[in-house]
Design a protein around this motif. Sequence first.
Motif, PDB file in Angstrom:
ATOM      1  N   TYR A   1       0.852  -1.195   0.000  1.00  0.00           N
ATOM      2  CA  TYR A   1       0.000   0.000   0.000  1.00  0.00           C
ATOM      3  C   TYR A   1       0.890   1.249   0.000  1.00  0.00           C
ATOM      4  O   TYR A   1       1.171   1.827   1.055  1.00  0.00           O
ATOM      5  CB  TYR A   1      -0.910   0.029   1.237  1.00  0.00           C
ATOM      6  CG  TYR A   1      -1.846  -1.147   1.335  1.00  0.00           C
ATOM      7  CD1 TYR A   1      -3.023  -1.175   0.607  1.00  0.00           C
ATOM      8  CD2 TYR A   1      -1.528  -2.241   2.166  1.00  0.00           C
ATOM      9  CE1 TYR A   1      -3.896  -2.266   0.711  1.00  0.00           C
ATOM     10  CE2 TYR A   1      -2.383  -3.320   2.273  1.00  0.00           C
ATOM     11  CZ  TYR A   1      -3.569  -3.330   1.536  1.00  0.00           C
ATOM     12  OH  TYR A   1      -4.423  -4.399   1.633  1.00  0.00           O
ATOM     13  N   PRO A   2       1.379   1.660  -1.162  1.00  0.00           N
ATOM     14  CA  PRO A   2       2.247   2.846  -1.220  1.00  0.00           C
ATOM     15  C   PRO A   2       1.515   4.097  -0.728  1.00  0.00           C
ATOM     16  O   PRO A   2       0.298   4.236  -0.886  1.00  0.00           O
ATOM     17  CB  PRO A   2       2.585   2.965  -2.712  1.00  0.00           C
ATOM     18  CG  PRO A   2       2.291   1.622  -3.291  1.00  0.00           C
ATOM     19  CD  PRO A   2       1.177   1.044  -2.487  1.00  0.00           C
ATOM     20  N   ARG A   3       2.276   4.968  -0.129  1.00  0.00           N
ATOM     21  CA  ARG A   3       1.694   6.214   0.385  1.00  0.00           C
ATOM     22  C   ARG A   3       1.259   7.103  -0.774  1.00  0.00           C
ATOM     23  O   ARG A   3       1.973   7.265  -1.760  1.00  0.00           O
ATOM     24  CB  ARG A   3       2.707   6.955   1.258  1.00  0.00           C
ATOM     25  CG  ARG A   3       3.140   6.175   2.482  1.00  0.00           C
ATOM     26  CD  ARG A   3       3.965   7.029   3.415  1.00  0.00           C
ATOM     27  NE  ARG A   3       5.034   7.733   2.716  1.00  0.00           N
ATOM     28  CZ  ARG A   3       5.601   8.860   3.145  1.00  0.00           C
ATOM     29  NH1 ARG A   3       5.195   9.412   4.272  1.00  0.00           N
ATOM     30  NH2 ARG A   3       6.574   9.428   2.467  1.00  0.00           N
ATOM     31  N   LYS A   4       0.098   7.702  -0.630  1.00  0.00           N
ATOM     32  CA  LYS A   4      -0.437   8.564  -1.688  1.00  0.00           C
ATOM     33  C   LYS A   4      -0.043  10.023  -1.510  1.00  0.00           C
ATOM     34  O   LYS A   4      -0.100  10.803  -2.456  1.00  0.00           O
ATOM     35  CB  LYS A   4      -1.965   8.449  -1.717  1.00  0.00           C
ATOM     36  CG  LYS A   4      -2.453   7.060  -2.086  1.00  0.00           C
ATOM     37  CD  LYS A   4      -3.972   7.017  -2.151  1.00  0.00           C
ATOM     38  CE  LYS A   4      -4.460   5.629  -2.554  1.00  0.00           C
ATOM     39  NZ  LYS A   4      -5.947   5.577  -2.618  1.00  0.00           N
ATOM     40  N   ALA A   5       0.318  10.409  -0.283  1.00  0.00           N
ATOM     41  CA  ALA A   5       0.671  11.812  -0.034  1.00  0.00           C
ATOM     42  C   ALA A   5       1.527  11.891   1.214  1.00  0.00           C
ATOM     43  O   ALA A   5       1.618  10.934   2.000  1.00  0.00           O
ATOM     44  CB  ALA A   5      -0.587  12.665   0.116  1.00  0.00           C
ATOM     45  N   SER A   6       2.145  13.043   1.388  1.00  0.00           N
ATOM     46  CA  SER A   6       2.952  13.277   2.580  1.00  0.00           C
ATOM     47  C   SER A   6       2.039  13.536   3.776  1.00  0.00           C
ATOM     48  O   SER A   6       0.931  14.061   3.647  1.00  0.00           O
ATOM     49  CB  SER A   6       3.874  14.478   2.347  1.00  0.00           C
ATOM     50  OG  SER A   6       4.493  14.868   3.561  1.00  0.00           O
ATOM     51  N   ILE A   7       2.527  13.191   4.962  1.00  0.00           N
ATOM     52  CA  ILE A   7       1.763  13.410   6.184  1.00  0.00           C
ATOM     53  C   ILE A   7       1.948  14.817   6.736  1.00  0.00           C
ATOM     54  O   ILE A   7       1.211  15.263   7.626  1.00  0.00           O
ATOM     55  CB  ILE A   7       2.191  12.361   7.248  1.00  0.00           C
ATOM     56  CG1 ILE A   7       1.213  12.335   8.421  1.00  0.00           C
ATOM     57  CG2 ILE A   7       3.597  12.648   7.741  1.00  0.00           C
ATOM     58  CD1 ILE A   7      -0.169  11.931   8.048  1.00  0.00           C
ATOM     59  N   LEU A   8       2.887  15.573   6.179  1.00  0.00           N
ATOM     60  CA  LEU A   8       3.196  16.905   6.703  1.00  0.00           C
ATOM     61  C   LEU A   8       2.012  17.855   6.541  1.00  0.00           C
ATOM     62  O   LEU A   8       1.334  17.875   5.510  1.00  0.00           O
ATOM     63  CB  LEU A   8       4.417  17.471   5.981  1.00  0.00           C
ATOM     64  CG  LEU A   8       5.732  16.726   6.197  1.00  0.00           C
ATOM     65  CD1 LEU A   8       6.836  17.326   5.324  1.00  0.00           C
ATOM     66  CD2 LEU A   8       6.139  16.779   7.666  1.00  0.00           C
ATOM     67  N   ASN A   9       1.763  18.653   7.594  1.00  0.00           N
ATOM     68  CA  ASN A   9       0.719  19.680   7.622  1.00  0.00           C
ATOM     69  C   ASN A   9      -0.702  19.110   7.511  1.00  0.00           C
ATOM     70  O   ASN A   9      -1.644  19.843   7.206  1.00  0.00           O
ATOM     71  CB  ASN A   9       0.936  20.716   6.507  1.00  0.00           C
ATOM     72  CG  ASN A   9       2.256  21.443   6.641  1.00  0.00           C
ATOM     73  OD1 ASN A   9       2.639  21.847   7.744  1.00  0.00           O
ATOM     74  ND2 ASN A   9       2.961  21.616   5.534  1.00  0.00           N
ATOM     75  N   MET A  10      -0.854  17.805   7.768  1.00  0.00           N
ATOM     76  CA  MET A  10      -2.178  17.199   7.767  1.00  0.00           C
ATOM     77  C   MET A  10      -2.860  17.418   9.121  1.00  0.00           C
ATOM     78  O   MET A  10      -2.205  17.591  10.148  1.00  0.00           O
ATOM     79  CB  MET A  10      -2.077  15.694   7.469  1.00  0.00           C
ATOM     80  CG  MET A  10      -1.638  15.369   6.057  1.00  0.00           C
ATOM     81  SD  MET A  10      -2.863  15.930   4.866  1.00  0.00           S
ATOM     82  CE  MET A  10      -2.062  15.474   3.321  1.00  0.00           C
ATOM     83  N   PRO A  11      -4.212  17.394   9.146  1.00  0.00           N
ATOM     84  CA  PRO A  11      -4.927  17.542  10.428  1.00  0.00           C
ATOM     85  C   PRO A  11      -4.643  16.372  11.365  1.00  0.00           C
ATOM     86  O   PRO A  11      -4.122  15.324  10.959  1.00  0.00           O
ATOM     87  CB  PRO A  11      -6.403  17.576   9.997  1.00  0.00           C
ATOM     88  CG  PRO A  11      -6.394  17.917   8.546  1.00  0.00           C
ATOM     89  CD  PRO A  11      -5.121  17.360   7.998  1.00  0.00           C
ATOM     90  N   LEU A  12      -5.046  16.522  12.611  1.00  0.00           N
ATOM     91  CA  LEU A  12      -4.799  15.494  13.618  1.00  0.00           C
ATOM     92  C   LEU A  12      -5.523  14.198  13.274  1.00  0.00           C
ATOM     93  O   LEU A  12      -4.957  13.103  13.405  1.00  0.00           O
ATOM     94  CB  LEU A  12      -5.236  16.002  14.998  1.00  0.00           C
ATOM     95  CG  LEU A  12      -5.140  15.001  16.152  1.00  0.00           C
ATOM     96  CD1 LEU A  12      -3.711  14.511  16.327  1.00  0.00           C
ATOM     97  CD2 LEU A  12      -5.667  15.625  17.437  1.00  0.00           C
ATOM     98  N   VAL A  13      -6.785  14.282  12.827  1.00  0.00           N
ATOM     99  CA  VAL A  13      -7.549  13.071  12.511  1.00  0.00           C
ATOM    100  C   VAL A  13      -6.907  12.327  11.347  1.00  0.00           C
ATOM    101  O   VAL A  13      -6.828  11.084  11.347  1.00  0.00           O
ATOM    102  CB  VAL A  13      -9.013  13.431  12.191  1.00  0.00           C
ATOM    103  CG1 VAL A  13      -9.779  12.195  11.728  1.00  0.00           C
ATOM    104  CG2 VAL A  13      -9.692  14.036  13.409  1.00  0.00           C
ATOM    105  N   THR A  14      -6.425  13.061  10.339  1.00  0.00           N
ATOM    106  CA  THR A  14      -5.744  12.424   9.214  1.00  0.00           C
ATOM    107  C   THR A  14      -4.461  11.742   9.674  1.00  0.00           C
ATOM    108  O   THR A  14      -4.123  10.636   9.226  1.00  0.00           O
ATOM    109  CB  THR A  14      -5.432  13.462   8.124  1.00  0.00           C
ATOM    110  OG1 THR A  14      -6.630  14.148   7.769  1.00  0.00           O
ATOM    111  CG2 THR A  14      -4.836  12.808   6.894  1.00  0.00           C
TER     112      THR A  14
END
Length: 491
Positions: A320-333
Amino acid sequence: MSRVRADEEEYWHSSKFRAFTFDDEDDELSQLKESKRAVNSLRDIVDDDDDDLERVSWSGEPVGSISWSIKETASGSTSSLDGRDSSLQKGSSSYAALPKQASSYSLSSLFKGRNKLSSFQSLSDALTDTGVKNYAPELRRPKAEYKDYSSDWSPKDTVRRMQRGKVCSLERFRSLQDKLVLLDEAVAGHDGNVITAVLIFLKRTLRREILFRELEVRQVALCHLIHFLRETGEQKFLLDLLRFLDRTEEVALSQYREHLNIQDVEKRREFLKGCIGLPFSAEDTSHIQDHYTLLERQIIIEANDRHLEMAGQSELFRKYPRKASILNMPLVTTLFYSCFYHYTEAEGMFSSPTNLKKTFKIPDKQYVLTALAARAKLRAWGDVDALLTTKNWLGYTKKKAPIGFHRVVEILQRNNAPVQVLQEYVRLVEDVETRLNLATKYKCHDVVIETYRDLKDRVQLTAYKSKVERGSVEEEKIQSILSNVQIRWKN
């Protein structure tokens, strides 16, 4: 000859055009009902010796023909419009020069076939002659068609015209008193566009200290200006205004909003760290601290996961490759990401879901909802069961769902859970009607049959027998229940 002369005079003394007026709501001359005759007399312009000459225009068409009249009217409208504009600018009377369309006289008749120019008056001489000055008033267009830069409108009239979409110059309001009256009239008109337009004018023409002082006692206009500054991004002006009003918390929040314009993640982290000391309220200070801590965690998680993904050391990242970076994402994401890729990690790890739940005080309902969605997406039904299983102090286990088992069923169904898994949680729905609806909708036949049996509803159970496959296990189960003589049916 005398009869011909009389006919000629009758021709020149008549006019084919009647003068009329346009309604102009802003012009007092609109009371004029009818203009005078176009021309009383032009006989001094034409030589009496021209009786034997045919009257033709430069185009060769006879004077007075329909095509000639149309062309003369069209050519006259342009020059008369220029005369109107100049007379308006000079502030002259509404009675302008002779309008060409009001006369059936052609310029070509001044020069038709004549070699002796001495017998004609020039056009300028003819128009300035005192004997031919009794002309009809000019037929002007409505004043609304002109861009109005008049300097005699009162503040109330100016606001009224702005509300109607007409162009008005505000430069005539030079004194502070006039500008404030204009602002008060705009506020009284309850038109946000007009209020904003006046505020832009005052912002441009008044010193900040004076403008801030006057707006402090005009809350409606003040709110409009603050909203306008936020929408246009004039951050420095907004901060000066809020500081003048001693709104320290709003100043802090406005400064905090600047982090949205910082793209570099390290610079944003440092900026958020500096925002922690700003004069926020206690609740807002906690949010700023959590924002800084979350971004710090995201930077660490992103660096580690990127390394694992590039090295190919994790089977989960390969599958399951990552689709996007986790940086600056909301807490729930971030929590969903952690439950998806790092669900089994120890609590001491920054990427652990339980670590995030404890650090940011995530409620149980939000945690269960997010974790359930992440594990169901991976079809990890064992993790789903463990997530919803609790143990009491005596060691007994039971299923518990803070979000309600009906929502659990919906989440599992969206992720294509098997019927056996769905039936297990449909049975746990307490409301009978909701349970039957879900079981029927998702074809959980065993749950429907058991529910009708517990309700002792023979009619519904018999009707449901026709909805299952003939010869199936479900049909045999229904037949067995219906033939059980120990059940006391209600119907």
